[in-house]
Design a protein around this motif. Structure first.
Motif, short mmCIF file in Angstrom:
data_model
loop_
_atom_site.label_atom_id
_atom_site.label_comp_id
_atom_site.label_asym_id
_atom_site.label_seq_id
_atom_site.Cartn_x
_atom_site.Cartn_y
_atom_site.Cartn_z
N GLY A 169 -123.84 47.77 -74.63
CA GLY A 169 -124.58 49.31 -74.59
C GLY A 169 -123.80 50.40 -75.31
O GLY A 169 -123.94 51.25 -76.07
N LYS A 225 -128.88 43.86 -73.02
CA LYS A 225 -128.60 42.44 -72.62
C LYS A 225 -128.07 41.71 -73.69
O LYS A 225 -128.23 41.82 -74.92
CB LYS A 225 -130.16 42.10 -72.53
CG LYS A 225 -130.86 42.35 -71.20
CD LYS A 225 -132.34 41.84 -71.05
CE LYS A 225 -133.02 42.23 -69.92
NZ LYS A 225 -134.45 41.70 -70.00
N GLU A 276 -122.57 43.73 -70.47
CA GLU A 276 -123.75 44.37 -71.01
C GLU A 276 -123.58 45.71 -71.15
O GLU A 276 -124.15 46.41 -72.03
CB GLU A 276 -125.01 43.94 -70.33
CG GLU A 276 -125.42 42.24 -70.62
CD GLU A 276 -126.59 41.92 -70.08
OE1 GLU A 276 -127.13 40.95 -70.19
OE2 GLU A 276 -126.86 42.72 -68.80
N ASP A 324 -133.13 48.18 -72.67
CA ASP A 324 -131.91 47.27 -72.70
C ASP A 324 -132.29 46.26 -73.76
O ASP A 324 -131.59 45.25 -73.85
CB ASP A 324 -131.46 46.47 -71.37
CG ASP A 324 -132.91 46.10 -70.80
OD1 ASP A 324 -133.91 45.81 -71.39
OD2 ASP A 324 -132.84 45.50 -69.69
N SER A 340 -127.08 50.17 -71.30
CA SER A 340 -126.65 48.71 -70.99
C SER A 340 -127.78 47.91 -72.06
O SER A 340 -129.04 48.13 -72.02
CB SER A 340 -126.91 48.35 -69.57
OG SER A 340 -126.47 46.97 -69.62
#
Length: 458
Positions: free
Chosen positions: A427, A436, A423, A173, A434
């Motif tokens: 992604g 951040k 998030e 992430d 996903s």
């Protein structure tokens, strides 16, 4: 009803909330878990390395606790002069448990420590973990040689991320700008350096082994360093974790130095070197000067007066954390903790009714994630023993209403779920899982609280 506020939504805070609602002595308990950030989970979200997916999956356990109907999450809430004062918070709840961690790095106190190119390891971790308080501009990894000072798990993490290829982190992430910086990285050597030997190092064996299994990085150790460690020659009397660490290092030593030369990057583990100065060239860090140490026979080391310099255009200091004072609470500056007795906050030597601590701000930055469970249990046991007197105190205000009247914009659980969805969408747009959101504005916009006033962290 006993109403309790837990300040901090990392493991210590969530375990405290869990212990409170699972006990049977006071059946009617409601807990609000407050956090300065709009996202929960503390260091599990913002401190665990992105390639440690098994540890990061602990978020699922913490999530299950926070979804309990007796527990509420209230993020984006400052405690102190920039938000709500502890004294006012105590008027809104029968008890407040502070689980605020240890947010400050220990400094080396060396000449040159503040040169450009020298950073705390936490700065680096915050960057690749997408912490919204991460340093502006991130990291441009133009250094050829990096030195990581310290031999704990944080040192191992940042060493591994520096030596790992960007493609290997794409399934995680981490933000795209971090992947881009790692892809452009010119770092070819990473030196992880400790002032004592491998038999005394603080890293765990699992973390250590990972350094030797990176596909594009070899690892080497210095035989002359290892020869200084009595525990290295005969590890049979060492505690189990230290014995396993030594066995791993012995395996690398037996494989020979050439193993680190054929790879794109090399990791060098160095021991019995104490940093004494960061050296500059053209106004930036260029090397670290170390003094050779030897065991002093009492578990420590002493200097020998012999020195060595290691080239480094990037230095990351990973020598531990320290608690910081929280406005309105007593603080022991020597220990970096809030004075307490079995979790009860002490003011001028006496327990302060309704105020408690758990986690690192209680015991200092020691232990692993699981250590927070017994720590929280001790505090909750003290709180429950006081429950009769605490519940007799009147509550003065409804927490969410008071927080909003104070100019804050609390982010509740639906707001956090909205961040999660944003998030996931980010992604998908990048062809990844996903990813951040790395900034305050983006997090608050996703949570529907983008009109919230933000005061940067001190």
């Amino acid at each position: 009803m006993l109403r309790v506020a837990v300040v901090g939504s990392g493991p210590s805070g969530v375990y405290t909330a869990q212990a409170l609602v699972q006990q049977s002595l006071v059946p009617d308990v409601h807990v609000d878990v407050l956090d300065r950030l709009p996202a929960p989970y503390g260091l599990v979200r913002y401190g665990v390395a992105p390639d440690h997916e098994k540890i990061k999956s602990l978020q699922n356990n913490l999530r299950a606790v926070l979804e309990d109907e007796r527990i509420g999450f209230i993020g984006n809430v400052e405690i102190g002069v920039r938000g709500i004062a502890p004294a006012r918070l105590l008027e809104l709840y029968h008890a407040v448990v502070y689980c605020v961690g240890a947010a400050k790095d220990r400094r080396l106190g060396l000449p040159g420590e503040d040169l450009p190119g020298s950073f705390s390891a936490t700065d680096f971790v915050s960057w690749y973990s997408a912490h919204p308080d991460a340093r502006a501009g991130g990291f441009v990894l133009g250094a050829r040689s990096a030195v990581v000072i310290g031999v704990g798990n944080v040192a191992v993490d940042v060493t591994r991320i520096l030596a790992r290829g960007a493609a290997e982190l794409r399934p995680t992430d981490v933000p795209d700008d971090v992947l881009g910086a790692l892809a452009r990285s010119r770092v070819r050597e990473v030196h992880m350096v400790g002032r004592r030997g491998p038999s005394q190092a603080k890293f765990t064996t699992k973390e250590l082994r990972e350094l030797g299994s990176l596909p594009d990085a070899g690892i080497g150790v210095e035989p002359s360093d290892l020869a200084l460690d009595p525990g290295y020659a005969d590890p049979s009397e060492l505690p189990a974790v230290h014995r396993r660490n030594v066995e791993v290092v012995r395996g690398w030593a037996a494989a020979g130095e050439d193993a680190s030369r054929a790879q794109a990057r090399g990791i060098r583990l160095r021991f019995f070197l104490r940093p004494v100065e960061l050296l500059a060239e053209d106004g930036r860090v260029a090397a670290v000067r170390f003094e050779r140490t030897v065991p002093d026979g009492s578990g420590g080391v002493r200097g020998t007066g012999s020195y060595e310099e290691i080239e480094a255009q990037l230095v990351l200091r990973a020598v531990g954390y320290r608690g910081v004072p929280l406005d309105g609470l007593p603080f022991d500056a020597d220990r970096g903790t809030v004075p307490h007795e079995a979790g009860r906050v002490l003011r001028e030597g006496s327990p302060s009714p309704g105020e408690y601590v758990a986690g690192w701000i209680k015991r200092g930055p020691t232990g692993v994630i699981g250590t927070n469970r017994p720590c929280a249990k001790e505090t909750v046991t003290s709180l429950l023993a006081d429950a009769a007197a605490l519940s007799a105190r009147p509550i003065r205000g409804e927490p969410l209403a008071v927080l909003r009247e104070s100019g804050l914009r609390p982010v509740q659980w639906p707001g956090w779920l909205a961040i999660e969805e944003a998030e996931a969408a980010l992604g998908r747009s990048l062809g990844r899982r996903s990813v951040k959101i790395p900034d305050w504005a983006g997090l608050l916009r996703a949570a529907g609280a983008d009109d919230a006033p933000r005061v940067p962290a001190a």
